[in-house]
Design a protein around this motif. Structure first.
Motif, PDB file in Angstrom:
ATOM      1  N   ASP A  98       0.807  -1.223   0.000  1.00 20.33           N
ATOM      2  CA  ASP A  98       0.000   0.000   0.000  1.00 20.33           C
ATOM      3  C   ASP A  98       0.840   1.272   0.000  1.00 20.33           C
ATOM      4  O   ASP A  98       0.319   2.358  -0.284  1.00 20.33           O
ATOM      5  N   THR A  99       2.136   1.149   0.310  1.00 11.74           N
ATOM      6  CA  THR A  99       2.935   2.361   0.508  1.00 11.74           C
ATOM      7  C   THR A  99       4.201   2.445  -0.334  1.00 11.74           C
ATOM      8  O   THR A  99       4.663   3.544  -0.636  1.00 11.74           O
ATOM      9  N   ALA A 100       4.768   1.322  -0.726  1.00 10.01           N
ATOM     10  CA  ALA A 100       6.077   1.321  -1.376  1.00 10.01           C
ATOM     11  C   ALA A 100       5.970   1.617  -2.861  1.00 10.01           C
ATOM     12  O   ALA A 100       4.922   1.414  -3.490  1.00 10.01           O
ATOM     13  N   THR A 101       7.066   2.074  -3.419  1.00  8.76           N
ATOM     14  CA  THR A 101       7.143   2.235  -4.868  1.00  8.76           C
ATOM     15  C   THR A 101       7.236   0.859  -5.531  1.00  8.76           C
ATOM     16  O   THR A 101       7.523  -0.151  -4.866  1.00  8.76           O
ATOM     17  N   ASP A 102       7.031   0.832  -6.847  1.00 11.84           N
ATOM     18  CA  ASP A 102       7.164  -0.433  -7.571  1.00 11.84           C
ATOM     19  C   ASP A 102       8.552  -1.016  -7.389  1.00 11.84           C
ATOM     20  O   ASP A 102       8.711  -2.232  -7.187  1.00 11.84           O
ATOM     21  N   LEU A 105       9.014  -2.493  -3.815  1.00 10.23           N
ATOM     22  CA  LEU A 105       8.267  -3.729  -3.617  1.00 10.23           C
ATOM     23  C   LEU A 105       8.891  -4.871  -4.424  1.00 10.23           C
ATOM     24  O   LEU A 105       8.974  -6.012  -3.947  1.00 10.23           O
ATOM     25  N   THR A 106       9.343  -4.574  -5.632  1.00 10.36           N
ATOM     26  CA  THR A 106      10.027  -5.590  -6.436  1.00 10.36           C
ATOM     27  C   THR A 106      11.271  -6.098  -5.723  1.00 10.36           C
ATOM     28  O   THR A 106      11.535  -7.312  -5.688  1.00 10.36           O
ATOM     29  N   GLU A 107      12.052  -5.184  -5.144  1.00  8.65           N
ATOM     30  CA  GLU A 107      13.263  -5.592  -4.425  1.00  8.65           C
ATOM     31  C   GLU A 107      12.937  -6.469  -3.223  1.00  8.65           C
ATOM     32  O   GLU A 107      13.645  -7.446  -2.946  1.00  8.65           O
ATOM     33  N   ALA A 108      11.867  -6.135  -2.505  1.00  8.47           N
ATOM     34  CA  ALA A 108      11.487  -6.927  -1.336  1.00  8.47           C
ATOM     35  C   ALA A 108      11.070  -8.336  -1.750  1.00  8.47           C
ATOM     36  O   ALA A 108      11.403  -9.325  -1.073  1.00  8.47           O
ATOM     37  N   ARG A 112      13.187 -12.162  -1.149  1.00 10.29           N
ATOM     38  CA  ARG A 112      12.555 -13.285  -0.465  1.00 10.29           C
ATOM     39  C   ARG A 112      12.236 -14.463  -1.385  1.00 10.29           C
ATOM     40  O   ARG A 112      12.290 -15.611  -0.937  1.00 10.29           O
ATOM     41  N   PHE A 113      11.892 -14.181  -2.647  1.00  7.00           N
ATOM     42  CA  PHE A 113      11.334 -15.257  -3.469  1.00  7.00           C
ATOM     43  C   PHE A 113      11.949 -15.398  -4.855  1.00  7.00           C
ATOM     44  O   PHE A 113      12.486 -16.454  -5.192  1.00  7.00           O
ATOM     45  N   THR A 114      11.855 -14.369  -5.703  1.00 10.38           N
ATOM     46  CA  THR A 114      12.197 -14.574  -7.109  1.00 10.38           C
ATOM     47  C   THR A 114      13.679 -14.877  -7.310  1.00 10.38           C
ATOM     48  O   THR A 114      14.033 -15.642  -8.216  1.00 10.38           O
ATOM     49  N   LEU A 131      -4.253 -10.005   1.066  1.00  8.62           N
ATOM     50  CA  LEU A 131      -3.265 -10.103  -0.004  1.00  8.62           C
ATOM     51  C   LEU A 131      -3.689  -9.382  -1.273  1.00  8.62           C
ATOM     52  O   LEU A 131      -2.938  -9.322  -2.236  1.00  8.62           O
ATOM     53  N   THR A 132      -4.892  -8.839  -1.289  1.00 12.04           N
ATOM     54  CA  THR A 132      -5.448  -8.273  -2.513  1.00 12.04           C
ATOM     55  C   THR A 132      -4.550  -7.189  -3.106  1.00 12.04           C
ATOM     56  O   THR A 132      -4.252  -7.205  -4.307  1.00 12.04           O
ATOM     57  N   SER A 133      -4.093  -6.245  -2.303  1.00 11.61           N
ATOM     58  CA  SER A 133      -3.281  -5.143  -2.820  1.00 11.61           C
ATOM     59  C   SER A 133      -1.985  -5.653  -3.434  1.00 11.61           C
ATOM     60  O   SER A 133      -1.566  -5.214  -4.519  1.00 11.61           O
ATOM     61  N   LEU A 134      -1.340  -6.588  -2.747  1.00 10.71           N
ATOM     62  CA  LEU A 134      -0.078  -7.125  -3.247  1.00 10.71           C
ATOM     63  C   LEU A 134      -0.280  -7.871  -4.554  1.00 10.71           C
ATOM     64  O   LEU A 134       0.455  -7.669  -5.530  1.00 10.71           O
ATOM     65  N   ILE A 135      -1.293  -8.705  -4.599  1.00  6.41           N
ATOM     66  CA  ILE A 135      -1.552  -9.479  -5.811  1.00  6.41           C
ATOM     67  C   ILE A 135      -1.909  -8.555  -6.977  1.00  6.41           C
ATOM     68  O   ILE A 135      -1.426  -8.741  -8.101  1.00  6.41           O
ATOM     69  N   GLU A 136      -2.707  -7.554  -6.720  1.00  7.56           N
ATOM     70  CA  GLU A 136      -3.100  -6.637  -7.790  1.00  7.56           C
ATOM     71  C   GLU A 136      -1.911  -5.862  -8.340  1.00  7.56           C
ATOM     72  O   GLU A 136      -1.794  -5.661  -9.553  1.00  7.56           O
ATOM     73  N   ARG A 137      -0.999  -5.455  -7.467  1.00  4.82           N
ATOM     74  CA  ARG A 137       0.165  -4.713  -7.954  1.00  4.82           C
ATOM     75  C   ARG A 137       1.078  -5.596  -8.795  1.00  4.82           C
ATOM     76  O   ARG A 137       1.646  -5.150  -9.795  1.00  4.82           O
ATOM     77  N   ILE A 138       1.208  -6.862  -8.421  1.00  9.89           N
ATOM     78  CA  ILE A 138       2.005  -7.784  -9.236  1.00  9.89           C
ATOM     79  C   ILE A 138       1.319  -8.026 -10.572  1.00  9.89           C
ATOM     80  O   ILE A 138       1.950  -7.984 -11.635  1.00  9.89           O
ATOM     81  N   ASP A 139       0.000  -8.234 -10.542  1.00  8.69           N
ATOM     82  CA  ASP A 139      -0.728  -8.536 -11.771  1.00  8.69           C
ATOM     83  C   ASP A 139      -0.740  -7.367 -12.748  1.00  8.69           C
ATOM     84  O   ASP A 139      -0.803  -7.563 -13.968  1.00  8.69           O
TER      85      ASP A 139
END
Length: 330
Positions: A98-102, A105-108, A112-114, A131-139
């Motif tokens: 909800d707060t970070a830049t693209d 958030l990509t770096e975070a 952890r994962f990619t 999880l809705t906000s996170l999933i929507e930003r990735i999508d």
């Protein structure tokens, strides 16, 4: 048995969708592991069109479209995108949605994962709404991150049920507490006989909990290892998961080494990371490298069927044909 909410972070890509971003891509010259059981393709080629695998085979037997962006990967291996089926996303990461830049958030998500090759994670600690906000930003494409499947409940040693597009996936986590060796073996046999998938989560099982002694943590880990080995020897479906987020460790390399050390076959580790979770969670358009499958691909160093620790040597990760992590600079 608990019925859990199920939310997928992505549907199967539609040919032509976001074609400008995906386009045509050809990976040339790598050792291609199409599945855990098939012989790898030497000097192979993978052609990707609009996020979907168009063709795969030896060089000279695959037509590469003239418009394709051609990426040489000689000396490297390609495996299907990896799954981590037991993740607890920390509140800090959800707040960042909800707060970070693209870029932040990509770096975070990369940390952890990619960067570890995970193109799909199963979140077992949060309700789907969280999880809705996170999933929507990735999508939306501005944030490079894994596909997220939300179960909405944790996976204790008891059995949980997730409902995906292909039907229910029944899962249990290894690491029962307070059971002797015979009881652990009996539980593993029961799960295998009932067709229930087992998530090793060895890192999570052996992590010292508040108030627990190191000896108690070691016993939980040894119990989990014993259960995993018996379950695997009986032909049960292992579904790879580490418990990342529940414990502050996201690098899965120790888990690969432990599974190999106790005698889980390289093919068993490979399948647990790819095709088995894809099928059990109803995403059976991933998990293999073949025409018509989504182009979730991981380029690694080494041969994972000779040494599963090769899964840790991640160099390039594609999700639906789009780069989400890249050390190759190509």
């Amino acid at each position: 048995m608990l019925a859990l909410a199920f939310l997928s972070g992505c549907d199967r890509p539609v040919p032509g969708e976001d074609a400008e971003a995906r386009g045509v891509l050809a990976l040339e010259g790598g050792l291609i592991f199409t599945s855990a059981m098939a012989d790898p393709i030497e000097d192979g080629v993978i052609v990707i069109l609009d996020g979907v695998i168009e063709a795969v085979g030896p060089r000279g037997q695959v037509r590469i479209p003239p418009a394709a962006r051609r990426v040489p990967i000689s000396g490297l291996s390609v495996v299907p995108g990896l799954w981590n089926a037991d993740v607890g996303l920390p509140d800090q990461l959800l707040e960042m949605a909800d707060t970070a830049t693209d870029e932040e958030l990509t770096e975070a998500l990369e940390e952890r994962f990619t960067r570890h090759g995970f193109t799909t994670i199963v979140e077992t600690s949060q309700g789907a709404g969280a999880l809705t906000s996170l999933i929507e930003r990735i999508d939306r494409g501005g944030v490079a991150g894994p596909r997220i499947i939300a179960l909405g409940s944790s996976l204790p040693a008891g059995i949980e049920r997730a409902r995906g597009g292909a039907g229910p996936a029944e899962l249990a986590a290894a690491g029962s507490e307070g059971l002797g060796a015979e009881a652990v073996a009996a539980r593993a046999a029961d799960l295998a006989d009932r067709g229930i998938g087992l998530i090793p989560a060895i890192t999570r099982a052996g992590y010292p909990e508040a108030g627990a002694t190191p000896e108690e943590a070691d016993r939980r880990r040894e119990s989990a290892l014993e259960e995993v080995l018996v379950f695997h020897m009986l032909g049960g479906d292992l579904v790879f998961g580490t418990g990342s987020g529940y414990v502050p460790q996201y690098d899965p390399s120790t888990e690969y080494i432990l599974l190999d050390d106790i005698g889980v076959s390289p093919e068993g580790v490979f399948a647990a990371l790819t095709w088995i979770p894809a099928v059990r969670f109803g995403h059976d358009y991933t998990g293999l490298i073949e025409p018509g499958m989504v182009a979730d691909l991981v380029v690694i160093e080494g041969d994972p069927l000779a040494d599963p620790s090769a899964f840790s040597l991640v160099r390039w990760v594609l999700k639906e044909g789009v780069t989400v992590f890249n050390l190759l600079g190509r």
